[in-house]
Scaffold this motif. Structure first.
Motif, PDB file in Angstrom:
ATOM      1  N   VAL A  75       0.856  -1.200   0.000  1.00 43.45           N
ATOM      2  CA  VAL A  75       0.000   0.000   0.000  1.00 43.45           C
ATOM      3  C   VAL A  75       0.889   1.246   0.000  1.00 43.45           C
ATOM      4  CG1 VAL A  75      -1.637   1.357   1.382  1.00 43.45           C
ATOM      5  CG2 VAL A  75      -2.009  -1.104   1.058  1.00 43.45           C
ATOM      6  N   MET A  76       1.895   1.260   0.851  1.00 39.56           N
ATOM      7  CA  MET A  76       2.768   2.438   0.925  1.00 39.56           C
ATOM      8  C   MET A  76       3.608   2.601  -0.339  1.00 39.56           C
ATOM      9  SD  MET A  76       1.809   4.092   3.435  1.00 39.56           S
ATOM     10  CE  MET A  76       3.052   5.377   3.290  1.00 39.56           C
ATOM     11  N   ARG A  77       3.985   1.501  -0.968  1.00 44.20           N
ATOM     12  CA  ARG A  77       4.722   1.604  -2.231  1.00 44.20           C
ATOM     13  C   ARG A  77       3.852   2.311  -3.268  1.00 44.20           C
ATOM     14  NH1 ARG A  77       4.628  -0.094  -6.908  1.00 44.20           N
ATOM     15  NH2 ARG A  77       3.040  -1.678  -6.608  1.00 44.20           N
ATOM     16  N   MET A  78       2.576   1.933  -3.321  1.00 45.32           N
ATOM     17  CA  MET A  78       1.650   2.555  -4.276  1.00 45.32           C
ATOM     18  C   MET A  78       1.402   4.025  -3.923  1.00 45.32           C
ATOM     19  SD  MET A  78      -1.196  -0.329  -5.091  1.00 45.32           S
ATOM     20  CE  MET A  78      -0.824  -2.013  -4.726  1.00 45.32           C
ATOM     21  N   ILE A  79       1.222   4.310  -2.640  1.00 47.46           N
ATOM     22  CA  ILE A  79       0.995   5.695  -2.214  1.00 47.46           C
ATOM     23  C   ILE A  79       2.222   6.548  -2.501  1.00 47.46           C
ATOM     24  CG2 ILE A  79       0.678   7.175  -0.182  1.00 47.46           C
ATOM     25  CD1 ILE A  79      -1.321   5.054   0.878  1.00 47.46           C
ATOM     26  N   ASP A  80       3.419   6.014  -2.251  1.00 50.15           N
ATOM     27  CA  ASP A  80       4.661   6.751  -2.557  1.00 50.15           C
ATOM     28  C   ASP A  80       4.731   7.083  -4.047  1.00 50.15           C
ATOM     29  OD1 ASP A  80       5.572   6.721   0.062  1.00 50.15           O
ATOM     30  OD2 ASP A  80       6.827   4.939  -0.222  1.00 50.15           O
ATOM     31  N   ASP A  81       4.361   6.132  -4.878  1.00 49.50           N
ATOM     32  CA  ASP A  81       4.379   6.330  -6.328  1.00 49.50           C
ATOM     33  C   ASP A  81       3.386   7.425  -6.735  1.00 49.50           C
ATOM     34  OD1 ASP A  81       5.367   5.748  -8.860  1.00 49.50           O
ATOM     35  OD2 ASP A  81       3.964   4.094  -9.185  1.00 49.50           O
ATOM     36  N   ILE A  82       2.205   7.386  -6.157  1.00 50.50           N
ATOM     37  CA  ILE A  82       1.188   8.406  -6.452  1.00 50.50           C
ATOM     38  C   ILE A  82       1.677   9.777  -5.984  1.00 50.50           C
ATOM     39  CG2 ILE A  82      -1.151   9.215  -5.880  1.00 50.50           C
ATOM     40  CD1 ILE A  82      -1.906   6.164  -5.652  1.00 50.50           C
ATOM     41  N   ALA A  83       2.237   9.846  -4.775  1.00 52.64           N
ATOM     42  CA  ALA A  83       2.732  11.115  -4.235  1.00 52.64           C
ATOM     43  C   ALA A  83       3.835  11.691  -5.118  1.00 52.64           C
ATOM     44  CB  ALA A  83       3.243  10.924  -2.812  1.00 52.64           C
ATOM     45  N   ARG A  84       4.732  10.839  -5.569  1.00 51.85           N
ATOM     46  CA  ARG A  84       5.828  11.288  -6.440  1.00 51.85           C
ATOM     47  C   ARG A  84       5.273  11.918  -7.719  1.00 51.85           C
ATOM     48  NH1 ARG A  84       8.740   7.550  -5.152  1.00 51.85           N
ATOM     49  NH2 ARG A  84       7.838   5.907  -6.434  1.00 51.85           N
ATOM     50  N   GLU A  85       4.299  11.245  -8.329  1.00 51.14           N
ATOM     51  CA  GLU A  85       3.694  11.786  -9.553  1.00 51.14           C
ATOM     52  C   GLU A  85       2.952  13.091  -9.284  1.00 51.14           C
ATOM     53  OE1 GLU A  85       1.445   9.650 -12.414  1.00 51.14           O
ATOM     54  OE2 GLU A  85       2.851   7.966 -12.417  1.00 51.14           O
ATOM     55  N   LEU A  86       2.186  13.128  -8.194  1.00 52.15           N
ATOM     56  CA  LEU A  86       1.434  14.346  -7.884  1.00 52.15           C
ATOM     57  C   LEU A  86       2.373  15.517  -7.616  1.00 52.15           C
ATOM     58  CD1 LEU A  86      -1.414  12.986  -5.571  1.00 52.15           C
ATOM     59  CD2 LEU A  86      -1.661  13.887  -7.894  1.00 52.15           C
ATOM     60  N   SER A  87       3.484  15.259  -6.940  1.00 54.80           N
ATOM     61  CA  SER A  87       4.420  16.347  -6.635  1.00 54.80           C
ATOM     62  C   SER A  87       5.110  16.857  -7.887  1.00 54.80           C
ATOM     63  CB  SER A  87       5.459  15.880  -5.615  1.00 54.80           C
ATOM     64  OG  SER A  87       6.361  14.962  -6.194  1.00 54.80           O
ATOM     65  N   THR A  88       5.321  15.971  -8.851  1.00 58.26           N
ATOM     66  CA  THR A  88       5.986  16.348 -10.096  1.00 58.26           C
ATOM     67  C   THR A  88       5.040  17.075 -11.036  1.00 58.26           C
ATOM     68  OG1 THR A  88       7.439  14.435  -9.911  1.00 58.26           O
ATOM     69  CG2 THR A  88       7.267  15.447 -12.076  1.00 58.26           C
ATOM     70  N   ASN A  89       3.858  16.518 -11.222  1.00 60.85           N
ATOM     71  CA  ASN A  89       2.913  17.063 -12.208  1.00 60.85           C
ATOM     72  C   ASN A  89       1.996  18.132 -11.637  1.00 60.85           C
ATOM     73  OD1 ASN A  89       3.844  15.243 -14.192  1.00 60.85           O
ATOM     74  ND2 ASN A  89       2.593  13.633 -13.277  1.00 60.85           N
ATOM     75  N   LYS A  90       1.911  18.206 -10.323  1.00 61.65           N
ATOM     76  CA  LYS A  90       1.030  19.158  -9.636  1.00 61.65           C
ATOM     77  C   LYS A  90      -0.420  19.011 -10.076  1.00 61.65           C
ATOM     78  CE  LYS A  90       4.463  21.365  -7.519  1.00 61.65           C
ATOM     79  NZ  LYS A  90       5.575  20.471  -7.730  1.00 61.65           N
ATOM     80  N   ALA A  91      -0.771  17.824 -10.550  1.00 60.82           N
ATOM     81  CA  ALA A  91      -2.151  17.538 -10.968  1.00 60.82           C
ATOM     82  C   ALA A  91      -2.285  16.042 -11.183  1.00 60.82           C
ATOM     83  CB  ALA A  91      -2.468  18.267 -12.271  1.00 60.82           C
ATOM     84  N   TYR A  92      -3.534  15.578 -11.150  1.00 57.17           N
ATOM     85  CA  TYR A  92      -3.795  14.188 -11.518  1.00 57.17           C
ATOM     86  C   TYR A  92      -3.622  14.056 -13.011  1.00 57.17           C
ATOM     87  CZ  TYR A  92      -5.638  12.241  -7.167  1.00 57.17           C
ATOM     88  OH  TYR A  92      -5.766  11.748  -5.905  1.00 57.17           O
ATOM     89  N   THR A  93      -2.919  13.030 -13.429  1.00 57.11           N
ATOM     90  CA  THR A  93      -2.773  12.696 -14.840  1.00 57.11           C
ATOM     91  C   THR A  93      -3.484  11.358 -15.041  1.00 57.11           C
ATOM     92  OG1 THR A  93      -0.755  11.431 -14.462  1.00 57.11           O
ATOM     93  CG2 THR A  93      -0.491  13.809 -14.910  1.00 57.11           C
TER      94      THR A  93
END
Length: 135
Positions: A69-87
């Motif tokens: 679960v945390m691996r998936m959440i970390d991945d989502i957080a990384r993307e959100l921090s980079t893109n500043k939006a849901y892709t």
């Protein structure tokens, strides 16, 4: 009797948002306003998640202890921090996380903590459906 989607909406998604909000602020130095925008919630909700006054603290702690679960959440957080939006990719990862919580039967543990008097025959039927969805 709560449906799996109700359990997700009432418990699992708020817990995941709380973890994401804290992670985006502490690890990625985003401001509450930015976190609110990327998560599609209010700044007040983000503030409550960060302070621990919103979201089931016991469930949050349980999720934080599950490596996948945390691996998936970390991945989502990384993307959100980079893109500043849901892709589309981020949304797919979030759906993958909720699907994982279903087919790993984590959702059943949450359901039993909300409703303790569930008929076991209903549980067996539902469990079979959740596991089949993964295939």
């Amino acid at each position: 009797m709560l449906l799996p989607s109700e359990i997700e909406a009432k418990s699992l998604i708020p817990a995941v948002r709380a973890i994401l909000a804290k992670k985006l602020i502490k690890e990625y130095s985003l401001k509450e306003e930015d976190v609110a925008r990327v998560l599609g919630i209010t700044q007040a909700a983000v503030s409550n998640y960060v302070r621990g006054t919103r979201g089931d603290l016991e469930l949050i702690s349980k999720l934080e202890g599950i490596r996948e679960v945390m691996r998936m959440i970390d991945d989502i957080a990384r993307e959100l921090s980079t893109n500043k939006a849901y892709t589309p990719s981020t949304l797919a990862k979030f759906v993958g996380l909720t699907n994982y919580m279903r087919y790993s039967l984590l959702i059943c543990d949450v359901h039993h903590s909300i409703e303790s008097n569930i008929d076991e025959t209903v549980c067996e039927q539902c469990r079979g459906t959740l596991i089949r969805e993964q295939s």
